[in-house]
Scaffold this active site. Structure first.
Site, PDB file in Angstrom:
ATOM      1  N   HIS A 372      26.490  63.671  66.903  1.00 47.97           N
ATOM      2  CA  HIS A 372      27.431  62.867  67.669  1.00 47.97           C
ATOM      3  C   HIS A 372      28.138  61.776  66.704  1.00 47.97           C
ATOM      4  O   HIS A 372      28.846  61.010  67.098  1.00 47.97           O
ATOM      5  CB  HIS A 372      26.760  61.945  68.538  1.00 47.97           C
ATOM      6  CG  HIS A 372      26.497  62.697  69.852  1.00 47.97           C
ATOM      7  ND1 HIS A 372      27.284  63.119  70.824  1.00 47.97           N
ATOM      8  CD2 HIS A 372      25.165  63.401  70.099  1.00 47.97           C
ATOM      9  CE1 HIS A 372      26.593  63.670  72.023  1.00 47.97           C
ATOM     10  NE2 HIS A 372      25.379  64.080  71.713  1.00 47.97           N
ATOM     11  N   LYS A 563      34.700  50.181  75.915  1.00 54.40           N
ATOM     12  CA  LYS A 563      33.843  50.966  75.039  1.00 54.40           C
ATOM     13  C   LYS A 563      32.733  50.229  74.089  1.00 54.40           C
ATOM     14  O   LYS A 563      33.022  48.817  73.992  1.00 54.40           O
ATOM     15  CB  LYS A 563      34.343  52.028  74.372  1.00 54.40           C
ATOM     16  CG  LYS A 563      35.494  51.318  73.287  1.00 54.40           C
ATOM     17  CD  LYS A 563      36.332  52.515  72.605  1.00 54.40           C
ATOM     18  CE  LYS A 563      37.166  53.201  73.777  1.00 54.40           C
ATOM     19  NZ  LYS A 563      37.294  54.603  73.692  1.00 54.40           N
ATOM     20  N   ARG A 564      31.803  50.375  73.499  1.00 54.43           N
ATOM     21  CA  ARG A 564      31.050  49.747  72.447  1.00 54.43           C
ATOM     22  C   ARG A 564      31.803  48.979  71.565  1.00 54.43           C
ATOM     23  O   ARG A 564      32.724  49.438  71.198  1.00 54.43           O
ATOM     24  CB  ARG A 564      30.095  50.695  71.661  1.00 54.43           C
ATOM     25  CG  ARG A 564      28.968  50.126  70.737  1.00 54.43           C
ATOM     26  CD  ARG A 564      28.077  51.089  70.740  1.00 54.43           C
ATOM     27  NE  ARG A 564      28.571  52.465  70.206  1.00 54.43           N
ATOM     28  CZ  ARG A 564      28.836  52.810  68.947  1.00 54.43           C
ATOM     29  NH1 ARG A 564      28.585  52.100  67.941  1.00 54.43           N
ATOM     30  NH2 ARG A 564      29.208  54.067  68.748  1.00 54.43           N
ATOM     31  N   LYS A 569      36.244  51.635  66.417  1.00 53.48           N
ATOM     32  CA  LYS A 569      37.070  51.977  67.439  1.00 53.48           C
ATOM     33  C   LYS A 569      38.146  50.963  67.859  1.00 53.48           C
ATOM     34  O   LYS A 569      39.072  51.189  68.809  1.00 53.48           O
ATOM     35  CB  LYS A 569      36.170  51.567  68.893  1.00 53.48           C
ATOM     36  CG  LYS A 569      34.768  52.625  69.062  1.00 53.48           C
ATOM     37  CD  LYS A 569      33.986  52.373  70.149  1.00 53.48           C
ATOM     38  CE  LYS A 569      32.909  53.144  70.156  1.00 53.48           C
ATOM     39  NZ  LYS A 569      33.146  54.731  70.534  1.00 53.48           N
ATOM     40  N   THR A 671      34.198  60.020  75.737  1.00 57.87           N
ATOM     41  CA  THR A 671      34.014  60.538  76.918  1.00 57.87           C
ATOM     42  C   THR A 671      34.794  59.611  78.060  1.00 57.87           C
ATOM     43  O   THR A 671      35.340  60.029  79.296  1.00 57.87           O
ATOM     44  CB  THR A 671      32.654  60.900  77.666  1.00 57.87           C
ATOM     45  OG1 THR A 671      31.922  59.540  77.319  1.00 57.87           O
ATOM     46  CG2 THR A 671      31.998  61.915  76.852  1.00 57.87           C
ATOM     47  N   LYS A 675      37.273  60.049  81.478  1.00 55.74           N
ATOM     48  CA  LYS A 675      37.197  59.635  82.761  1.00 55.74           C
ATOM     49  C   LYS A 675      38.533  59.003  83.162  1.00 55.74           C
ATOM     50  O   LYS A 675      39.056  59.067  84.501  1.00 55.74           O
ATOM     51  CB  LYS A 675      36.120  58.373  82.470  1.00 55.74           C
ATOM     52  CG  LYS A 675      34.682  59.148  82.384  1.00 55.74           C
ATOM     53  CD  LYS A 675      33.973  58.099  82.039  1.00 55.74           C
ATOM     54  CE  LYS A 675      32.525  58.601  81.276  1.00 55.74           C
ATOM     55  NZ  LYS A 675      31.769  57.431  80.662  1.00 55.74           N
TER      56      LYS A 675
END
Length: 827
Positions: A372, A563-564, A569, A671, A675
């Site tokens: 991952h 998100k985290r 990111k 993911t 969504k």
């Protein structure tokens, strides 16, 4: 608060209700009377929620039992998903959807003047995960049950999960997430299936009659693993799989002798020490004790789970293991459960007395590994010294695996010592470490990435030597999400419109959404689509007002980045752009400016200082922007605290622009991007992870692409001089200077030299400066596109219509046929 009184219920049921409604209400009434000694009309909402959950569980019990019996009777191969995280969210609404009982529940509760949504809000999110890894596991369980596949999950029943995030004086504060404080009606404790897990001690060898030696552990610390089972219902098909979560308990709960001797702390010490294993997800591992606890958690999970499977096998088949590998597959969700490989070897060798060759053949055939991450620092390694201290027998087995593998490499590549060093399971240096990804590669028959780009980068870079050795082991399985929760459940307005337009087959066959494509050119349908989105935006605006005390005008562009919190990111890129927009407002450069609401949410790991500083900066920018009247009609910024599944169920339907802006080559898949797409949001993103496949699905005209490619990032890193980029880009320079000089607000000490310094540094691996101009321009294109409402709705419909390939049903079906080799169990 208490539900409104309906005293007449004591006399008779509502005559307008159906028989099913009355039956459900009667079950709830009986539970309230029996458990709380209250009449139904006086029951507080929390008691009503628990009573309704118990009634739903009663309806799941029969199918759950029947499913287990059908699977056992079939004799078919089974699969198990072993994961340190399962981010399940709330269960009630999802269970009612899958049981086709939501309308029934709504009508039953209407007799009490109570709305189902009020009871759903009483349920805490199951705090069993953190981010995409755990949510993916939850989606896979839902899809497997819907596809009638024999797939069960194994995890840890964390008492307090990760942590509950609040913002205090601008900073993230962490508190226990006590989601089990009032009990969990969705689980069944199975003490009769408890097993013992051993830590520490030493290995002794006994001579067998055939002259061989059998290892046994002595003087160990024993922990009892008690299972709690949660049903995972498929969509209206009578199939119910199981998520089994392990809780750690001491062998001796209380030392009465120590207590009577006045040593009160010591009396409970063993309980506290044991229960720490299942207390918190991802304990802070910035210190030695935190690292040891994480290793204990990982071994506890895999040892309990494998003992459970082996015990069931022996109960049904006796001591013969010839067919074991043909009947079982264990999917390892990232490196966290990779200790399962040497643990299965230990159990087969020491407990069931198989020889090494037979045990290893079984192990290789049983295990499959999902990678991952592309971040080398996220590939776990464990000091051999720690493994030897906590798991002495596993240390012996890992050493032997490494030795035998080394001999194999030497035969295949004689004299290539450097290759052997790169491939070795045990990294040889002054302090040897076990490379968990290498152990996974050696002990598994399959390894997969989770997006096409991710898998290619694994093959070409991350695990290149293993790919050259075993190319057939590598496959790609692009992630997916379940449309049941992430469209049918969380967005009833949109799902209702879709079903009215094309029927309801999309709930189990998401490819049906392609039928929406022609409707994108229907002005009447576009208007109805817009109306649904506006209702969802109002619901999201209410959430932001409640949690952040920030006003989001529903007519503005809703821009979501949840998100985290992690540097790769690139929440920083978003924040820099927010400051840029604010500076434009201060300059009066607002002609044609599109009103925008920026929503950021996510948790930073407790020991991740820089991620916490990003949160602080986000909170300060929001405070400055929202407090300035000049910005009120054009820009709002909010950081939503304690982002979780339930929050996403409101954010996802209401968002219009989806921020997927990680540095190319860093995000495995994502993911959240799927969504948002499924709910009609447009993506602004880099060519990273599954973004590439989303772009391929919707076309460049429905996707706001920017940024360097993974190859360009790698090339740029060879000679990266961000200061030159900054000096050429007046917008970026001005933003960075404003933050660093403190003019954005906050205390004088909040100049964020650490964050801005990392952007200015040639060693910045995230290339924020290099991508800022492209991001700013892509945001401008998005803002201009949004002003054409009809055009935007068309693109929104296309995004939803083309999301079919991102259903977890497709992903799980590929795992089932290509890796697990399992098929549906008919009932």
């Amino acid at each position: 608060g208490a539900a409104p009184a309906r005293t007449e219920f004591a006399m008779s049921l509502d005559p307008t209700q159906t028989r099913d409604d009355q039956a459900l209400l009667a079950e709830v009434a009986e539970t309230v009377r029996r458990r709380y000694a209250l009449p139904l009309e006086r029951a507080p909402r929390n008691e009503l929620y628990h009573a309704l959950a118990e009634a739903v569980m009663a309806r799941l019990a029969g199918p759950w039992l029947n499913t287990r019996e059908r699977i056992a009777a079939s004799g078919r191969r089974r699969a198990y998903y072993i994961s340190l995280e399962f981010l399940m969210g709330r269960t009630l609404g999802n269970a009612l959807l899958n049981l086709d009982a939501r309308v029934e529940a709504e009508q039953a509760l209407a007799a009490l003047g109570t709305k189902l949504g009020e009871l759903e809000a009483e349920e805490p999110d199951a705090a069993l995960g953190n981010g995409g890894l755990g949510r993916l596991a939850a989606c896979f369980l839902d899809s497997a049950a819907t596809l009638r596949l024999p797939l069960d999950g194994y995890g840890i029943r964390y008492e307090r999960g990760l942590f509950r995030q609040t913002i205090e004086h601008g900073d993230q504060a962490e508190y226990p997430e006590s989601w089990l404080a009032e009990g969990n009606p969705w689980e069944i404790r199975r003490p009769d299936r408890a097993v013992r897990v051993h830590f520490g001690g030493r290995t002794e060898f006994d001579s067998e009659p055939d002259g061989s030696l059998r290892a046994r552990l002595v003087d160990t610390e024993e922990i009892v693993a008690v299972p709690y089972d949660t049903p995972i219902p498929g969509y209206r098909n009578g199939h119910v799989n199981t998520l089994r979560l392990w809780s750690a308990q001491p062998l001796l709960d209380f030392d009465l002798k120590a207590f009577n001797a006045g040593k009160h702390d010591k009396a409970s010490a063993s309980r506290i020490h044991a229960e720490a294993i299942s207390q918190v997800l991802y304990p802070d591992d910035s210190h030695q004790r935190g690292k040891e606890l994480r290793l204990r958690q990982q071994y506890f999970l895999v040892s309990a789970s494998l003992q459970d499977v082996l015990r069931t096998w022996v109960e049904q088949h006796g001591a013969a293991f010839d067919d074991f590998a043909a009947r079982h597959c264990f999917q390892l969700n990232d490196t966290h459960p990779v200790l399962a490989i040497p643990e299965l070897m230990r159990l087969l060798l020491d407990e069931h007395r198989l020889g090494w060759d037979q045990a290893w053949a079984i192990t290789e055939e049983c295990f499959a590994y999902t990678n991952h991450t592309l971040l080398p620092e996220a590939l776990e390694t464990w000091p051999m010294e720690m493994v030897d201290h906590l798991l002495p027998r596993l240390r012996d087995i890992i050493v032997e695996i490494d030795r035998r593998f080394g001999e194999q490499i030497e035969r295949l590549f004689p004299g290539e010592g450097h290759r052997l060093e790169r491939l070795a399971v045990i990294e040889q240096n002054p302090s040897p470490r076990v490379r968990m990804s290498h152990l996974a590669m050696v002990g598994s028959h399959s390894v997969n990435g989770v997006a096409e780009l991710h898998t290619r980068l694994i093959r070409e870079h991350l695990l290149k030597d293993f790919y050259e050795l075993w190319p057939l082991k590598f496959t790609n399985k692009t992630n997916g999400v379940t449309q049941r929760r992430w469209l049918a459940h969380c967005n009833p307005g949109l799902s209702g419109l879709i079903t009215e337009a094309i029927g309801d087959r999309w709930v189990t066959d998401l490819a049906q959404l392609e039928k929406l494509v022609p409707l994108a050119d229907d002005a009447g349908f576009r208007e109805r689509w817009r109306e649904v989105k506006q209702v969802n935006k109002q619901r999201l605006a209410a959430l932001v007002a409640e949690r952040c005390d920030v006003v989001f005008p529903p007519e503005a562009l809703f821009d979501a980045h949840v998100k985290r919190i992690h540097e790769y990111k690139r929440q920083m890129l978003n924040l820099l752009h927010a400051v840029h927009l604010y500076q434009r407002i201060l300059d009066g450069d607002t002609d044609g400016m599109t009103p925008r609401c920026i929503l950021i949410g996510g948790k930073a790991a407790a020991g991740y200082h820089r991620a916490k500083r990003i949160i602080r900066l986000a909170v300060q920018i929001a405070k400055r922007v929202n407090g300035d009247k000049r910005a009120r009609e054009l820009l709002a910024v909010a950081f939503v605290p304690n982002y979780n599944v339930s929050a996403m169920e409101v954010i996802c339907p209401g968002a219009e622009l989806s921020e997927q802006i990680s540095t190319a080559g860093k995000e495995a898949s994502g993911t959240g991007n799927m969504k948002f797409m499924m709910n009609g949001a447009l993506t602004i993103g880099t060519l990273d992870g599954a973004n590439i496949e989303i772009l391929d699905a919707v076309g460049a005209e429905c996707f706001f692409q920017f940024g360097l490619t993974a190859e360009e990032v790698a090339k740029l890193r060879e000679n990266y001089v961000p200061e030159e980029i900054i000096q050429r880009d007046e917008h970026l320079k001005r933003v960075l200077d404003a933050i660093q000089q403190g003019s954005i607000g906050g205390r004088k000490s909040d100049h964020y030299d650490d964050l801005i310094g990392s952007i200015r540094s040639p060693s910045d691996p995230w290339c924020v400066a290099a991508d800022f101009d492209g991001y700013r321009r892509a945001q401008q294109r998005a803002a201009e596109a949004y002003r054409d409402s009809q055009g935007w709705q068309r693109m929104s419909i296309i995004n939803c219509a083309r999301s079919g390939r991102f259903s977890a049903d497709r992903t799980v079906d590929q795992y089932a046929s290509e890796i697990w080799r399992i098929g549906p169990i008919e009932g």
